[in-house]
Design a protein around this motif. Structure first.
Motif, PDB file in Angstrom:
ATOM      1  N   LEU A   1       0.652  -1.435  -0.028  1.00  0.00           N
ATOM      2  CA  LEU A   1      -0.073  -0.011  -0.069  1.00  0.00           C
ATOM      3  C   LEU A   1       1.027   1.207   0.029  1.00  0.00           C
ATOM      4  N   PRO A   2       0.844   2.439  -0.770  1.00  0.00           N
ATOM      5  CA  PRO A   2       1.027   3.390  -0.893  1.00  0.00           C
ATOM      6  C   PRO A   2       1.358   4.551   0.071  1.00  0.00           C
ATOM      7  N   GLU A   3       2.427   4.930   1.324  1.00  0.00           N
ATOM      8  CA  GLU A   3       2.236   5.590   1.979  1.00  0.00           C
ATOM      9  C   GLU A   3       2.442   6.547   2.000  1.00  0.00           C
ATOM     10  N   GLN A   4       3.553   7.445   1.360  1.00  0.00           N
ATOM     11  CA  GLN A   4       3.764   8.618   1.006  1.00  0.00           C
ATOM     12  C   GLN A   4       2.469   9.505   1.667  1.00  0.00           C
ATOM     13  N   GLU A   5       1.583   9.836   0.006  1.00  0.00           N
ATOM     14  CA  GLU A   5       0.939  10.630   0.647  1.00  0.00           C
ATOM     15  C   GLU A   5      -0.639  10.751   2.013  1.00  0.00           C
ATOM     16  N   LEU A   6      -0.378   9.325   2.187  1.00  0.00           N
ATOM     17  CA  LEU A   6      -1.003   9.440   3.619  1.00  0.00           C
ATOM     18  C   LEU A   6       0.107  10.355   4.782  1.00  0.00           C
ATOM     19  N   ARG A   7       1.439   9.677   4.786  1.00  0.00           N
ATOM     20  CA  ARG A   7       2.381  10.581   5.555  1.00  0.00           C
ATOM     21  C   ARG A   7       2.497  11.441   5.306  1.00  0.00           C
ATOM     22  N   ARG A   8       2.107  12.686   4.425  1.00  0.00           N
ATOM     23  CA  ARG A   8       2.137  13.106   4.527  1.00  0.00           C
ATOM     24  C   ARG A   8       0.622  14.221   5.261  1.00  0.00           C
ATOM     25  N   SER A   9      -0.024  13.986   4.858  1.00  0.00           N
ATOM     26  CA  SER A   9      -2.104  14.453   5.057  1.00  0.00           C
ATOM     27  C   SER A   9      -1.757  14.457   6.400  1.00  0.00           C
ATOM     28  N   ILE A  10      -0.754  13.060   7.099  1.00  0.00           N
ATOM     29  CA  ILE A  10      -1.137  12.418   8.310  1.00  0.00           C
ATOM     30  C   ILE A  10      -0.081  14.134   9.306  1.00  0.00           C
ATOM     31  N   LEU A  11       0.742  13.480   9.086  1.00  0.00           N
ATOM     32  CA  LEU A  11       2.019  15.118   9.956  1.00  0.00           C
ATOM     33  C   LEU A  11       1.791  16.564   9.531  1.00  0.00           C
ATOM     34  N   GLU A  12       0.942  17.003   7.697  1.00  0.00           N
ATOM     35  CA  GLU A  12       0.850  18.437   8.126  1.00  0.00           C
ATOM     36  C   GLU A  12      -1.050  17.976   8.886  1.00  0.00           C
ATOM     37  N   MET A  13      -1.897  17.322   9.189  1.00  0.00           N
ATOM     38  CA  MET A  13      -2.300  17.567  10.083  1.00  0.00           C
ATOM     39  C   MET A  13      -2.667  18.275  11.639  1.00  0.00           C
ATOM     40  N   LEU A  14      -1.306  16.591  11.863  1.00  0.00           N
ATOM     41  CA  LEU A  14      -1.112  16.494  13.155  1.00  0.00           C
ATOM     42  C   LEU A  14       0.379  18.388  13.819  1.00  0.00           C
ATOM     43  N   ARG A  15       0.213  18.546  12.923  1.00  0.00           N
ATOM     44  CA  ARG A  15       1.383  19.814  12.811  1.00  0.00           C
ATOM     45  C   ARG A  15       0.157  21.072  13.027  1.00  0.00           C
ATOM     46  N   ASP A  16      -0.526  20.635  12.317  1.00  0.00           N
ATOM     47  CA  ASP A  16      -1.854  21.975  12.484  1.00  0.00           C
ATOM     48  C   ASP A  16      -2.415  22.213  13.793  1.00  0.00           C
ATOM     49  N   GLY A  17      -2.829  20.623  14.055  1.00  0.00           N
ATOM     50  CA  GLY A  17      -3.903  20.070  15.236  1.00  0.00           C
ATOM     51  C   GLY A  17      -2.580  20.671  17.131  1.00  0.00           C
ATOM     52  N   VAL A  18      -1.147  20.380  16.706  1.00  0.00           N
ATOM     53  CA  VAL A  18      -0.172  20.833  17.504  1.00  0.00           C
ATOM     54  C   VAL A  18      -0.313  21.930  17.996  1.00  0.00           C
ATOM     55  N   ASP A  19      -0.387  22.732  16.870  1.00  0.00           N
ATOM     56  CA  ASP A  19      -0.397  24.542  17.213  1.00  0.00           C
ATOM     57  C   ASP A  19      -1.339  25.625  17.444  1.00  0.00           C
ATOM     58  N   LEU A  20      -2.943  24.792  17.313  1.00  0.00           N
ATOM     59  CA  LEU A  20      -4.043  24.947  17.249  1.00  0.00           C
ATOM     60  C   LEU A  20      -4.368  24.884  19.299  1.00  0.00           C
ATOM     61  N   GLY A  21      -3.065  23.417  19.591  1.00  0.00           N
ATOM     62  CA  GLY A  21      -3.436  23.316  20.666  1.00  0.00           C
ATOM     63  C   GLY A  21      -2.699  23.427  22.048  1.00  0.00           C
ATOM     64  N   VAL A  22      -1.027  24.233  21.463  1.00  0.00           N
ATOM     65  CA  VAL A  22      -0.506  25.320  22.155  1.00  0.00           C
ATOM     66  C   VAL A  22      -1.125  26.920  21.806  1.00  0.00           C
ATOM     67  N   GLU A  23      -1.416  27.319  21.038  1.00  0.00           N
ATOM     68  CA  GLU A  23      -2.137  28.421  21.108  1.00  0.00           C
ATOM     69  C   GLU A  23      -3.771  28.544  22.282  1.00  0.00           C
ATOM     70  N   ASP A  24      -4.397  27.586  22.410  1.00  0.00           N
ATOM     71  CA  ASP A  24      -5.316  27.456  23.017  1.00  0.00           C
ATOM     72  C   ASP A  24      -4.847  27.427  25.038  1.00  0.00           C
ATOM     73  N   ALA A  25      -3.855  26.472  24.902  1.00  0.00           N
ATOM     74  CA  ALA A  25      -3.251  27.112  26.479  1.00  0.00           C
ATOM     75  C   ALA A  25      -2.406  28.152  26.328  1.00  0.00           C
ATOM     76  N   LEU A  26      -1.688  28.912  25.524  1.00  0.00           N
ATOM     77  CA  LEU A  26      -1.193  30.197  26.000  1.00  0.00           C
ATOM     78  C   LEU A  26      -2.206  31.301  26.054  1.00  0.00           C
ATOM     79  N   SER A  27      -3.580  30.880  25.462  1.00  0.00           N
ATOM     80  CA  SER A  27      -4.500  32.087  25.545  1.00  0.00           C
ATOM     81  C   SER A  27      -5.216  31.719  26.730  1.00  0.00           C
ATOM     82  N   ARG A  28      -4.806  30.503  27.199  1.00  0.00           N
ATOM     83  CA  ARG A  28      -5.681  30.765  28.849  1.00  0.00           C
ATOM     84  C   ARG A  28      -4.639  31.483  29.774  1.00  0.00           C
TER      85      ARG A  28
END
Length: 236
Positions: free
Chosen positions: A58-85
């Motif tokens: 099964l090809p992995e490259q696109e799934l790996r790329r999309s998952i990593l971008e998603m996690l990076r975005d989620g991390v950013d949002l979690g950091v922003e949430d905590a900083l705002s509090r």
């Protein structure tokens, strides 16, 4: 240290809505990566050896790329949430860098797990199909949910929740609070979980607390956890 009444969680942030928007942003890319895998398997045709090869490769490259971008975005949002509090300034870049490193490491295992689940389901379906006289179309139809919208949404929802919590905890720890609780006491509690974390002041100090949207959509697993203490964060 923090500016809020002692009997209230930290200032309200609509984390569930923020995460839902992130899921909507990233679900299409995850789904496209899964559909690429589906096309790879379908292209093998009816030849059993070719089908088995396709399942194993099964090809992995696109799934790996999309998952990593998603996690990076989620991390950013979690950091922003905590900083705002927080009522005091910290270097959010350090917390973000720590959480981003987690995202890169976690992506590898996550994608392997997603693909292992797909392979096992594909192999079971193939083994059953070869014992029947059904057309190839029936096999493809049985496989379709593995590569569709519902699974992409489930993956995106679960992992955005996980990354959001990771970013939040990394920020709180960088701000001087105690280490986060054990993994089993942190969101997500299950596939599709939409929960998040905050801090709340109690008589004995600050505690990490589990938060839900506290609405009719909250499941029986997470509903009872709303405002539950999940770890001691430090003295006031």
């Amino acid at each position: 240290m923090l500016t809020l009444p002692d009997d209230e969680p930290l200032p309200d942030v609509d984390a569930e809505a923020i995460m839902a928007r992130a899921v909507k942003r990233h679900q299409p890319a995850v789904e496209a990566a899964l559909q690429q895998q589906q096309a790879h398997v379908v292209a093998a045709g009816e030849d059993i050896s070719q089908l088995r090869w396709a399942i194993d490769s099964l090809p992995e490259q696109e799934l790996r790329r999309s998952i990593l971008e998603m996690l990076r975005d989620g991390v950013d949002l979690g950091v922003e949430d905590a900083l705002s509090r927080l009522s005091f300034a910290i270097n959010g870049n350090l917390a973000n860098a720590q959480a981003q490193q987690w995202a890169e490491t976690y992506t590898f295992g996550l994608v392997n797990g997603i693909n292992d689940t797909s392979r096992q389901a594909l192999q079971r379906a193939l083994a059953e199909w070869v014992q029947t006289d059904q057309p190839l179309r029936a096999l493809h139809e049985q496989w379709a949910p593995l590569f569709g919208e519902a699974r992409a949404k489930l993956i995106a929802t679960t992992e955005i929740t996980r990354a959001y919590a990771e970013g939040s905890f990394a920020t709180y720890e960088r701000a001087g609070f105690n280490q986060r609780p054990e993994p089993e006491r942190r969101p997500p509690a299950h596939a599709g979980c939409r929960c998040w974390v905050s801090l709340k002041s109690f008589e004995d100090g600050w505690h990490y607390v589990w938060l839900t949207n506290n609405d009719s959509l909250v499941c029986k697993i997470c509903g009872p956890r709303h405002l539950m203490k999940i770890g001691f964060a430090g003295a006031r």
